[in-house]
Enzyme design. Structure first.
Site, PDB file in Angstrom:
ATOM      1  N   LYS A 190       0.871  -1.173   0.000  1.00  0.00           N
ATOM      2  CA  LYS A 190       0.000   0.000   0.000  1.00  0.00           C
ATOM      3  C   LYS A 190       0.902   1.216   0.000  1.00  0.00           C
ATOM      4  O   LYS A 190       1.487   1.581   1.016  1.00  0.00           O
ATOM      5  CB  LYS A 190      -0.918   0.056   1.219  1.00  0.00           C
ATOM      6  N   GLY A 243       5.756   4.711   9.497  1.00  0.00           N
ATOM      7  CA  GLY A 243       4.775   5.781   9.669  1.00  0.00           C
ATOM      8  C   GLY A 243       4.706   6.220  11.120  1.00  0.00           C
ATOM      9  O   GLY A 243       5.667   6.072  11.873  1.00  0.00           O
ATOM     10  N   SER A 244       3.565   6.730  11.515  1.00  0.00           N
ATOM     11  CA  SER A 244       3.433   7.307  12.844  1.00  0.00           C
ATOM     12  C   SER A 244       3.306   6.234  13.917  1.00  0.00           C
ATOM     13  O   SER A 244       2.867   5.105  13.661  1.00  0.00           O
ATOM     14  CB  SER A 244       2.205   8.217  12.889  1.00  0.00           C
ATOM     15  N   THR A 245       3.646   6.603  15.139  1.00  0.00           N
ATOM     16  CA  THR A 245       3.488   5.704  16.277  1.00  0.00           C
ATOM     17  C   THR A 245       2.017   5.385  16.514  1.00  0.00           C
ATOM     18  O   THR A 245       1.657   4.253  16.861  1.00  0.00           O
ATOM     19  CB  THR A 245       4.107   6.335  17.529  1.00  0.00           C
ATOM     20  N   GLU A 266       8.435   0.565  11.937  1.00  0.00           N
ATOM     21  CA  GLU A 266       9.336   1.717  12.101  1.00  0.00           C
ATOM     22  C   GLU A 266       8.435   2.930  12.269  1.00  0.00           C
ATOM     23  O   GLU A 266       7.819   3.396  11.311  1.00  0.00           O
ATOM     24  CB  GLU A 266      10.268   1.848  10.899  1.00  0.00           C
ATOM     25  N   CYS A 301      11.821  10.909   9.657  1.00  0.00           N
ATOM     26  CA  CYS A 301      11.458  10.319  10.952  1.00  0.00           C
ATOM     27  C   CYS A 301      12.589  10.431  11.962  1.00  0.00           C
ATOM     28  O   CYS A 301      12.346  10.538  13.171  1.00  0.00           O
ATOM     29  CB  CYS A 301      11.062   8.858  10.769  1.00  0.00           C
ATOM     30  N   GLU A 399       6.434  14.908  17.359  1.00  0.00           N
ATOM     31  CA  GLU A 399       7.061  14.780  16.046  1.00  0.00           C
ATOM     32  C   GLU A 399       6.345  15.725  15.079  1.00  0.00           C
ATOM     33  O   GLU A 399       5.229  15.449  14.631  1.00  0.00           O
ATOM     34  CB  GLU A 399       6.980  13.340  15.542  1.00  0.00           C
TER      35      GLU A 399
END
Length: 496
Positions: A190, A243-245, A266, A301, A399
């Protein structure tokens, strides 16, 4: 050959976009019939209409991947066959490097100069790295009792789903795809809805390189639909994500709700950069700090956006850092002379700008803090340096994913370490010192997956990349990344 601004604009005008999914070796229409308008963030102009895939498209792609895996056309073809196909893919990518660079530049706003010099050739080289690596791995024959022999082999997991972030669309996809494919898995990707076309082009070149149909499928669309469907899918054996946490935590829940699929996540970062007074070259430290916080518009990141400087050199460093930040002034991403490009969208720029306004209210803007309009777009923000804000301010804790960094003084080594580790993330850190003893001592205590000493954000094909704490788990790059996409099988033979 170095291309001019006019050359890149001409090449961009000639580029064709096809936003359809790539399933079982060919382009297909998404079942929903819906498309998503993709605009160039640097101009606001419509680039393409990306198909909004749905769960039916995910099911088709996963079924294609499963069929190719079970047929063994890739998984059992042998390391030598996979090596040759990946090397050919790397060659084709190098031939189309201009197109890859333009897709990523036009879609997410990064300077085409950087995408062409680093992202595109680096991605091609990584397929070559893993293609060469898989024939050099060794299985094990451990000690067993007399009358028996055991073989310990690493086996592909099966169907791997890959969810890619938008800040490095081609590179991040490659970090996952190259080891997953080298190990013999079939894959469904994706790509980010903000920047899908470089991954779609990659899938086309994979077929041209001789990788069998169904081994690499690409399903564009919204993360809430396509990403969720992949994470919940019972026939996906493993999911790799950048991507994001926040999203990473959701994926962990989905994996548990479905089939306990393997995960390599990650996630976010808020990396520190410690500058000690015994640094050998303060000017170099400032220049590298500017690179570490403002490169790629700060949409990195592992960006070193929290800079801690020993008080005795704080003023001198800050002056040098403000000067160095000027090299990252924003401009048209197709202009080879621009310092940085546009943020990925005006809405993302709005979010970054709100943080800058909060910092302006609560502290001091030492440099930047401007939002120029370029080509009619408001997706540009100047490199912004913040000082004198409280330790719990969002510029320290959140972030931001934009060209914003905060500089803070410290008085002792212990304080510097405590400040650096005072974050929920643990992706990367940097430190500057002329003392080898301090370099070892401090780097050992920093909670980060990568610690760069007398440089920033160091990485390479041969070293693993990933984080601790809420920056996730699993590692990209190096031969260790193959561990994400394989697992041990013991075959015990009793013969006596």
């Amino acid at each position: 050959m170095t291309r001019s601004f006019a050359d890149w604009k001409t090449a961009a005008a000639a580029l064709t976009f096809d936003g359809r999914p790539f399933i079982d070796g060919t382009r297909v229409d998404a079942q929903s019939g819906e498309t998503i308008v993709k605009r160039n963030p640097a101009t606001g102009e419509v680039l393409s209409h990306v198909h909004a895939s749905n769960t039916d498209d995910v099911d088709r792609a996963v079924a294609s991947a499963r069929a190719s895996y079970e047929a063994g056309v890739w998984s059992r073809a042998g390391a030598g066959f996979r090596r040759e196909r990946l090397l050919e893919l790397a060659r084709l990518m190098e031939e189309r490097a201009d197109d890859f660079a333009l897709f990523d530049s036009l879609e997410m706003g990064k300077p085409v100069r950087e995408a062409r010099a680093i992202d595109a050739p680096g991605s091609a080289a990584l397929y070559r790295f893993y293609g060469e690596a898989i024939e050099k791995l060794e299985d094990l024959v451990p000690v067993t009792p007399p009358g028996s022999t055991a073989l310990v082999t690493r086996e592909a997991l099966g169907v791997v789903a890959v969810i890619v972030a938008w800040n490095y669309p081609l590179e991040i996809a490659t970090w996952k795809l190259a080891p997953a494919l080298a190990a013999g898995n079939s894959v469904v990707v994706k790509p980010p809805v903000e920047a899908s076309h470089s991954t779609l082009l990659l899938a086309e070149l994979a077929i041209e390189a001789g990788i069998p149909a169904g081994v690499l499928n690409v399903v564009p669309g919204r993360g809430s639909v396509v990403g969720t469907a992949l994470a919940l899918h019972g026939d996906v054996d493993m999911l790799a994500f950048t991507g994001s946490t926040e999203v990473a935590k959701q994926l962990q829940q989905y994996a548990g709700q479905s089939n306990m699929k393997r995960l390599a996540l990650e996630a976010g970062g808020k990396s520190s950069n410690l500058v000690f007074a015994d640094c050998d070259d303060l000017e170099l430290a400032a220049e590298k700090a500017a690179f570490g916080s403002f490169y790629n518009q700060g949409e990195v990141c592992s960006a070193n956006s929290r800079i801690f400087v020993e008080r005795s050199v704080y003023d001198a460093f800050l002056a040098l850092y403000v000067k160095a930040a000027k090299a990252y002034a924003p401009g048209d991403p197709l202009d080879p002379e621009c310092g940085t490009g546009a943020l990925v969208s005006e809405s993302h720029a709005d979010s970054v700008w709100a943080t800058i306004e909060n910092a302006r209210r609560d502290g001091n803007i030492a440099a930047g803090g401007e939002r120029p309009e370029i080509n009619g777009s408001r997706a540009f923000i100047t490199p912004t340096i913040v000082t004198d804000v409280p330790a719990d301010h969002e510029v320290h804790t959140r972030e931001i994913f934009g060209p914003v960094a905060v500089v803070t003084p410290f008085d002792s080594e212990e304080e510097a370490i405590a400040l650096a580790n005072d974050t929920e993330y643990g992706l990367a850190a940097s430190l500057w010192t002329g003392s080898l003893a301090r370099a070892h001592r401090v780097s050992q205590r920093l909670v980060a997956g990568t610690v760069s000493v007398n440089t920033v954000d160091a990485l390479g094909f041969t070293t693993p990349f990933g984080g601790f704490k809420q920056s996730g788990f699993g590692r990209d790059l190096s031969v260790h990344a193959l561990e994400n996409y394989t697992d041990y099988k013991t075959t015990w033979m009793q013969w006596g």
